[in-house]
Scaffold this motif. Structure first.
Motif, PDB file in Angstrom:
ATOM      1  N   PRO A 101       0.858  -1.404  -0.405  1.00  0.00           N
ATOM      2  CA  PRO A 101       0.542   0.058   0.268  1.00  0.00           C
ATOM      3  C   PRO A 101       0.857   1.635   0.373  1.00  0.00           C
ATOM      4  O   PRO A 101       2.131   1.133   0.237  1.00  0.00           O
ATOM      5  CB  PRO A 101      -0.604  -0.027   1.082  1.00  0.00           C
ATOM      6  CG  PRO A 101      -0.036  -1.201   2.334  1.00  0.00           C
ATOM      7  CD  PRO A 101       0.368  -1.736   1.159  1.00  0.00           C
ATOM      8  N   THR A 102       0.223   2.423  -0.480  1.00  0.00           N
ATOM      9  CA  THR A 102       1.239   3.601  -0.102  1.00  0.00           C
ATOM     10  C   THR A 102       1.257   3.932   0.861  1.00  0.00           C
ATOM     11  O   THR A 102       2.358   4.912   0.900  1.00  0.00           O
ATOM     12  CB  THR A 102      -0.199   4.608  -1.370  1.00  0.00           C
ATOM     13  OG1 THR A 102      -1.032   4.827  -0.323  1.00  0.00           O
ATOM     14  CG2 THR A 102      -0.204   4.162  -2.293  1.00  0.00           C
ATOM     15  N   SER A 103       0.468   3.199   2.497  1.00  0.00           N
ATOM     16  CA  SER A 103       1.513   4.168   3.162  1.00  0.00           C
ATOM     17  C   SER A 103       2.432   3.022   3.725  1.00  0.00           C
ATOM     18  O   SER A 103       3.290   3.348   4.635  1.00  0.00           O
ATOM     19  CB  SER A 103      -0.340   4.101   3.902  1.00  0.00           C
ATOM     20  OG  SER A 103      -0.450   2.329   3.782  1.00  0.00           O
ATOM     21  N   GLY A 104       2.490   2.324   3.049  1.00  0.00           N
ATOM     22  CA  GLY A 104       3.908   1.665   3.836  1.00  0.00           C
ATOM     23  C   GLY A 104       3.728   0.640   3.603  1.00  0.00           C
ATOM     24  O   GLY A 104       3.014  -0.564   3.570  1.00  0.00           O
ATOM     25  N   GLY A 127      -1.448   5.296 -10.048  1.00  0.00           N
ATOM     26  CA  GLY A 127      -2.492   6.128  -9.008  1.00  0.00           C
ATOM     27  C   GLY A 127      -3.948   6.139  -9.445  1.00  0.00           C
ATOM     28  O   GLY A 127      -4.048   5.916 -10.902  1.00  0.00           O
ATOM     29  N   ARG A 128      -4.361   6.808  -8.512  1.00  0.00           N
ATOM     30  CA  ARG A 128      -5.970   6.351  -8.832  1.00  0.00           C
ATOM     31  C   ARG A 128      -6.518   7.922 -10.130  1.00  0.00           C
ATOM     32  O   ARG A 128      -6.935   7.558 -10.666  1.00  0.00           O
ATOM     33  CB  ARG A 128      -6.253   7.111  -7.827  1.00  0.00           C
ATOM     34  CG  ARG A 128      -8.309   7.913  -7.673  1.00  0.00           C
ATOM     35  CD  ARG A 128      -8.419   8.286  -6.814  1.00  0.00           C
ATOM     36  NE  ARG A 128      -8.686   9.776  -6.136  1.00  0.00           N
ATOM     37  CZ  ARG A 128      -8.707  10.615  -7.434  1.00  0.00           C
ATOM     38  NH1 ARG A 128     -10.129   9.814  -7.343  1.00  0.00           N
ATOM     39  NH2 ARG A 128      -9.037  11.933  -7.342  1.00  0.00           N
ATOM     40  N   ALA A 129      -5.286   8.915 -10.013  1.00  0.00           N
ATOM     41  CA  ALA A 129      -5.753   9.533 -11.616  1.00  0.00           C
ATOM     42  C   ALA A 129      -5.164   9.420 -12.396  1.00  0.00           C
ATOM     43  O   ALA A 129      -5.228  10.015 -13.599  1.00  0.00           O
ATOM     44  CB  ALA A 129      -5.088  10.408 -10.601  1.00  0.00           C
ATOM     45  N   ASP A 130      -4.375   8.157 -13.117  1.00  0.00           N
ATOM     46  CA  ASP A 130      -3.518   8.036 -13.905  1.00  0.00           C
ATOM     47  C   ASP A 130      -3.260   6.758 -14.227  1.00  0.00           C
ATOM     48  O   ASP A 130      -2.605   6.333 -14.992  1.00  0.00           O
ATOM     49  CB  ASP A 130      -1.673   8.419 -13.571  1.00  0.00           C
ATOM     50  CG  ASP A 130      -1.137   7.863 -12.681  1.00  0.00           C
ATOM     51  OD1 ASP A 130      -1.978   7.161 -11.955  1.00  0.00           O
ATOM     52  OD2 ASP A 130      -0.271   7.920 -12.253  1.00  0.00           O
TER      53      ASP A 130
END
Length: 550
Positions: A101-104, A127-130
């Motif tokens: 996850p992006t949190s680590g 990512g969510r936007a790309d």
């Protein structure tokens, strides 16, 4: 609203027509989106390495972009050997994986980007936007550089809403490399002039020539110059006229044919790296042969190359043809003076070796007579690679797949069958593997049987050993205990997965293959031929390696 995983699935589906994989936590939402969309068939494999291997084989057999998927952590690390093979073999492949996850990282996460980089594969993280744009970037990278690319979906991003799937631009791919400038054009002219005056011209082509679509141009070049032809192991069948073709060069080549290559006065090599095996460890050409190489590499790839032309094999071959026409050149007449068929002949063995076990040469020659003509041969690594490449000709390079040899790996054979079977849906798929490699890949015997069905057969060269190690290190006096394998019953293993299994101890036992081939594919099961061969008969290419290392 569509999720990030749905964006990846929908965008990737525009560029691939098969996906192979093993489902887990990290790719479950991607596979759900892929299945619901239904635009691309998904084939389940039984090991993550097998997923990458099947995709790799699918590309080699079809020319299409390969795609595979696995979960994060252990699922990803299981792919690494197959990923390294695909990197070494220059396979354009997109591997969709879950990631931390992006949190680590969590306790079970590893640095997947570093691991992929260590074997030569670049990672793109969505990512969510790309997500859609990043997927296209990964596709373009794989196709442009002919390399596997990892597309990672972080665990906490996979299900995030991403809005409607946006239109994404098509990948922009480079045009074929053309010789440019006075020096490069002069090199082409010099090469054509050398062929025009050659008395014994020889053309050698590799996989690069096949990928460039150079077959017809090379056939015309051979006819215009009267050249004898041959190919590397990965370029087999690239020349359209087999009457004057010597087959494979190097240790897989027939002795008479390789002797003739040494007598050539001019040799032009298209799309072949001239590795140690192709070059017979430097002994393929004689000192008097002028060797000219055509390739897209920055410079010549072997010290015996006397002149180098950098360019696409098809473009350069066509330019040479134009030069020959301008020179008014005529064929040398050399190839018509030769009995090429006799030069290609190989020993058929003695039926049984002195130790009472099956002579692999006899088995290979008899199998060649019984195999359907419309076939794709898939080769695992190990000592066994010699027999198929020496005795089982194929029609074109996309029908002889050597998955594992670029990275010197064994154990990638069974999953290769699935990829080849889907790439050639009407052909017979023939796997050649050893007992060591076969046992290593056993999980995907089920995949091979399920996907290929009655169009598939496996030849296991069962010598109860890691034959290459016995031949190289056992003969040096090293302890052979670690090199030996208790004789496994592959026929029984095949039957356990629904195949027909036959133990072959004598040449007569191969009548089972004749009976199997006579039945329609829809009315027969996958066939496993368990050949109990003698380990005392060493393949010629292995004898060459032994000489070099002795």
């Amino acid at each position: 609203m569509p999720s990030v995983s749905a964006h990846v699935a929908a965008t990737l589906a525009q560029h691939v027509d098969q996906v192979f994989g093993v489902m887990g936590n990290g790719n479950a939402h991607f596979l759900d989106a892929l299945e619901r969309e239904g635009a691309v068939p998904y084939t389940a494999m039984r090991h993550e390495a097998g997923a990458v291997v099947a995709a790799d084989a699918y590309h080699r057999a079809s020319g299409r972009l390969a795609a595979a998927t696995a979960t994060y952590g252990a699922g990803f690390t299981n792919t690494l050997t197959a990923l390294a093979e695909a990197v070494q073999a220059h396979i354009p492949l997109v591997l969709v994986v879950g990631d931390e996850p992006t949190s680590g990282p969590r306790p079970w996460d590893v640095d997947q980007i570093a691991l992929a980089s260590a074997v030569g594969a670049r990672t793109y993280t969505v990512g969510r936007a790309d997500a859609a744009a990043t997927t296209v970037i990964a596709v373009e990278h794989a196709l442009t550089y002919r390399v596997p690319t990892v597309l990672a979906i972080p665990y906490d991003v996979a299900t995030r809403d991403a809005g409607p799937v946006p239109p994404a631009p098509s990948p922009a791919l480079p045009a074929p490399l053309e010789p440019a400038g006075p020096f490069a054009l002069g090199s082409v002219a010099d090469a054509a002039a050398a062929l025009a005056t050659a008395e014994r011209p020889f053309l050698l082509a590799g996989r690069g020539a096949w990928l460039a679509g150079a077959g017809d141009a090379l056939g015309a070049l051979a006819a215009a110059t009267g050249a004898v032809t041959a190919s590397t192991a990965l370029g087999r069948g690239v020349f359209p006229d087999s009457r004057y073709d010597l087959g494979v060069t190097g240790g897989f080549g027939a002795e008479g044919a390789m002797g003739l290559v040494g007598s050539a006065d001019v040799a032009v090599v298209f799309g072949a790296s001239l590795n140690q095996f192709t070059m017979r460890f430097g002994q393929l050409f004689s000192p008097g042969t002028r060797v000219i190489q055509v390739d897209v590499a920055p410079a010549a790839t072997h010290p015996h190359v006397g002149a180098y032309v950098r360019g696409d094999a098809r473009v350069v071959a066509e330019a040479m043809l134009a030069q020959l026409a301008a020179l008014g050149a005529s064929p040398s007449g050399w190839r018509e003076s030769l009995d090429v068929a006799a030069l290609r002949e190989r020993p058929r063995g003695d039926g049984l070796a002195p130790d009472g076990r099956l002579d692999p040469r006899t088995a290979a020659a008899r199998i060649a007579e019984l195999l359907p003509e419309d076939r794709v041969v898939v080769s695992d690594g190990g000592h066994v690679i010699g027999w198929a490449h020496m005795y089982w000709p194929v029609a074109s390079p996309d029908r002889m797949l050597m998955v594992g040899t670029a990275y010197q790996s064994i154990g990638l054979g069974f999953p290769s069958v699935a990829g080849a079977a889907l790439a050639h849906p009407s052909s017979t798929i023939v796997l050649t593997t050893g007992d060591g490699g076969g046992l290593m890949a056993l999980a995907d015997l089920e995949s091979a049987v399920r996907v290929a069905g009655g169009r598939g057969l496996c030849v296991v060269w069962n010598d109860a050993a890691y034959g290459a190690e016995v031949n190289l290190y056992g003969l040096k006096g090293l302890a052979q205990g670690p090199m030996r394998i208790p004789e496994a019953d592959f026929a029984g293993l095949g039957r356990a997965f629904g195949a027909e299994g036959v133990v072959v101890r004598t040449p007569e036992d191969l009548d089972a293959l004749a009976e199997w081939a006579a039945r329609p594919a829809a009315q027969r099961p996958f066939l496993v031929l368990d050949l109990r061969i003698s380990g005392a008969v060493i393949a010629p290419y292995q004898e060459e390696i032994i000489r070099v290392n002795s």
